[in-house]
Design an enzyme around this catalytic site. Structure first.
Site, PDB file in Angstrom:
ATOM      1  N   GLY A  85      -7.702  -9.310  -3.973  1.00 61.18           N
ATOM      2  CA  GLY A  85      -7.236  -7.898  -4.697  1.00 61.18           C
ATOM      3  C   GLY A  85      -5.914  -7.852  -5.160  1.00 61.18           C
ATOM      4  N   ARG A  86      -5.683  -7.185  -6.184  1.00 55.93           N
ATOM      5  CA  ARG A  86      -4.229  -6.889  -6.760  1.00 55.93           C
ATOM      6  C   ARG A  86      -3.943  -5.570  -7.180  1.00 55.93           C
ATOM      7  NH1 ARG A  86      -0.129  -6.341  -8.890  1.00 55.93           N
ATOM      8  NH2 ARG A  86       1.010  -7.904 -10.298  1.00 55.93           N
ATOM      9  N   GLY A  87      -2.896  -5.018  -6.448  1.00 48.50           N
ATOM     10  CA  GLY A  87      -2.569  -3.692  -6.490  1.00 48.50           C
ATOM     11  C   GLY A  87      -1.236  -3.724  -7.422  1.00 48.50           C
ATOM     12  N   THR A  88      -0.533  -2.377  -7.349  1.00 49.85           N
ATOM     13  CA  THR A  88       0.745  -2.188  -7.978  1.00 49.85           C
ATOM     14  C   THR A  88       1.596  -2.822  -7.016  1.00 49.85           C
ATOM     15  OG1 THR A  88      -0.047  -0.329  -9.040  1.00 49.85           O
ATOM     16  CG2 THR A  88       2.189  -0.404  -8.944  1.00 49.85           C
TER      17      THR A  88
ATOM     18  N   GLY B 295       1.256  -5.442  -4.735  1.00 49.26           N
ATOM     19  CA  GLY B 295       1.323  -6.623  -4.177  1.00 49.26           C
ATOM     20  C   GLY B 295      -0.157  -7.427  -4.301  1.00 49.26           C
TER      21      GLY B 295
ATOM     22  N   VAL C 164      -3.665  -9.351  -2.366  1.00 51.03           N
ATOM     23  CA  VAL C 164      -4.130  -9.433  -1.199  1.00 51.03           C
ATOM     24  C   VAL C 164      -5.049 -10.610  -1.088  1.00 51.03           C
ATOM     25  CG1 VAL C 164      -5.761  -8.287   0.349  1.00 51.03           C
ATOM     26  CG2 VAL C 164      -4.270  -6.824  -1.169  1.00 51.03           C
TER      27      VAL C 164
ATOM     28  N   LYS D  39      -1.451  -9.471   2.914  1.00 49.00           N
ATOM     29  CA  LYS D  39      -0.977  -8.644   1.682  1.00 49.00           C
ATOM     30  C   LYS D  39       0.689  -9.147   1.489  1.00 49.00           C
ATOM     31  CE  LYS D  39       0.020  -3.673   0.303  1.00 49.00           C
ATOM     32  NZ  LYS D  39       0.033  -2.546   0.628  1.00 49.00           N
TER      33      LYS D  39
ATOM     34  N   ASP E  40      -2.375   9.328  -0.544  1.00 46.62           N
ATOM     35  CA  ASP E  40      -2.900   8.259  -1.507  1.00 46.62           C
ATOM     36  C   ASP E  40      -4.380   7.997  -1.374  1.00 46.62           C
ATOM     37  OD1 ASP E  40      -3.077   6.940  -4.007  1.00 46.62           O
ATOM     38  OD2 ASP E  40      -2.298   5.136  -3.208  1.00 46.62           O
TER      39      ASP E  40
END
Length: 498
Positions: free
Chosen positions: A28-31, A33, A35, A52, A150
């Site tokens: 995973g890739r978010g705003t 960081g 994962v 993470k 969120d």
């Protein structure tokens, strides 16, 4: 710090890369960081974990919030933080979580594609179990005076095969905050919260003093998405990066589904900071034939069904009339068969949903866009700290209409009356967030004081950055004498003309 002691401490501290094997396992890739799925290198523990990596170097405000909260919280439906790794050589922060094989975003996406081929629908017993566990986890947070802020399908994790099969885990607490007695209005600290499609009407109209009702609205959006496999308030996202909470297209999408908000149904709508823009941009006549019942009937959800009745209680325009998590858990929808279970996948012998896939390490276009969004949001937060809007208060009640008359005035009495409230958890979190908010306010006051002094000292002088001033001086030293003479002659001529 003593150098020998520092070197000894560095040798004794366990490094995340020495304990876990996670290379090429990014899931995973978010705003905020990356994962990774990880396993212990010693082979003694066969469990899978989620690592993470916080974006950037050092501890960000979002990371501090998440660590401070998850260290104090313990509930079956809230993700568990197992350990924090600090990497001093590259200033990286790693958070170790229990690994969840699924999330609601992938489950809904799977059913959306299956809907086209008519393979199978999401069982109603599974929807009921997922929703009840989400409500239980958020109820625990609300009892301890914490807003998640969120909630969306991607942040609702579901455990795969194993001891906690089908257990819902609420994750991503980076936006969470204590809301009982903040030092400043929540809208000042974070002007825009909640992912766009799950943002409640009061947030879109600029509410500065909001309550746990914003989480209830997001849960209603998730419930509708589980029933229809489509985001109920899907809209264009051109202005998702804006610092202004008001967004005409998103409100238009809500009114096209829910209908135009009547003043008798939402008394405080005139007190909203963005009410003037709302009155100018929207007309009642444009939404006369719009209602939630008509929208759900298009997706074969009857208006007399139990799930629809509960959905209407979650998606109420007026935040004061929105039901609480406890009221939702006590709804007759959960009393009828099939009753909710701890294993949301109980109706399946084998879990039919695909497992998480590893994504390449190289940055994709989506990753680059997420990184740009993070930089843009950080820049807007800095600008917002320098220009704070005036306080605007509105009537807000965290409880539903049935409890409004009996609401105790003393916050501690209300906390002690709830069996899920943990006073030690609230005391520790309150101290942590108070320190963070005080530091935030001190830094902001120092920045404003410095700006005022600079503006008063240089009132009649153009602002020149110190680096630019030094660069100009270096250039002047290396100029040809004739050029310097011409510049001096030009300046003398300008003074005479004045």
């Amino acid at each position: 710090m003593d150098l020998d002691f520092k070197e000894q401490l560095e040798r004794e501290r366990k490094k995340v890369e020495d304990v876990f094997d996670f290379k090429n396992w990014k899931i995973g890739r978010g705003t905020y960081g990356h994962v990774y799925k990880a396993k212990k290198k010693d082979g003694l523990d066969t469990r899978e974990f989620a690592l993470k990596q916080i974006e950037g170097s050092g501890l960000s405000t979002s990371a501090c919030r998440e660590i401070a909260l998850l260290r104090e919280l313990k509930h079956p439906n809230v993700i568990t933080l197992l350990k924090v790794f600090l990497s001093h050589h590259d200033r990286k922060v790693w958070l170790l979580f229990e690994f969840a094989e699924h999330d609601l975003w992938h489950i809904i996406k799977h059913h959306r594609s299956s809907k086209q081929t008519k393979r199978f629908d999401c069982p109603r017993s599974m929807v009921k179990s997922l929703l009840y566990q989400i409500l239980a986890g958020i109820h625990y947070l609300h009892c301890n005076w914490i807003l998640h802020r969120d909630l969306k399908p991607a942040n609702i994790l579901v455990m795969g095969e194993g001891f906690e099969r089908g257990r819902v885990k609420i994750g991503d607490m980076g936006f969470s905050r204590l809301f009982n007695c903040p030092l400043r209005p929540l809208a000042d600290l974070d002007p825009v919260v909640v992912t766009f499609w799950y943002r409640s009407p009061e947030l879109l109209l600029g509410a500065r003093h909001y309550t746990k009702a914003i989480d209830i609205w997001a849960i209603g959006c998730i419930f509708s998405e589980l029933l229809t496999y489509e985001p109920i308030f899907h809209c264009k996202q051109e202005d998702i990066k804006t610092n202004n909470p008001y967004h005409q297209d998103q409100l238009d999408r809500i009114f096209n589904v829910m209908g135009y908000p009547m003043e008798k149904d939402w008394e405080d709508i005139k007190k909203m900071p963005e009410y003037n823009n709302f009155a100018k941009d929207f007309k009642k006549s444009n939404y006369q034939n719009c209602s939630l019942a008509k929208y759900m009937e298009k997706h074969k959800i009857r208006s007399d069904s139990r799930e629809f009745v509960l959905l209407t209680k979650l998606l109420i325009m007026d935040p004061l009339k929105r039901i609480t998590t406890q009221q939702a858990m006590d709804d007759i929808y959960f009393k009828e068969d099939p009753k909710p279970t701890e294993d949301a996948f109980e109706c399946f012998k084998d879990i039919p949903y695909p497992k998480r896939e590893c994504i390449p390490e190289e940055e994709s276009d989506h990753d680059k866009e997420a990184h740009k969004n993070q930089q843009h949001m950080h820049h807007q937060q800095q600008q917002h700290q320098l220009h704070q809007p005036p306080d605007k208060r509105m009537r807000m009640n965290p409880t539903g209409p049935q409890q409004q008359a009996n609401q105790p005035m003393n916050l501690m009495n209300q906390k002690q009356n709830d069996s899920n409230f943990n006073p030690q958890v609230h005391f520790n979190l309150h101290k942590i967030f108070k320190i963070i908010n005080i530091k935030y306010a001190q830094n902001n006051n120092q920045r404003m004081f410095y700006n005022r002094n600079q503006s008063s000292n240089n009132l009649n002088q153009p602002h020149i950055h110190p680096d630019m001033m030094a660069q100009n001086q270096m250039q002047n030293q290396h100029q040809h004498p004739n050029q310097q003479h011409q510049q001096n002659h030009h300046q003398i001529g300008q003074q005479k003309n004045r």
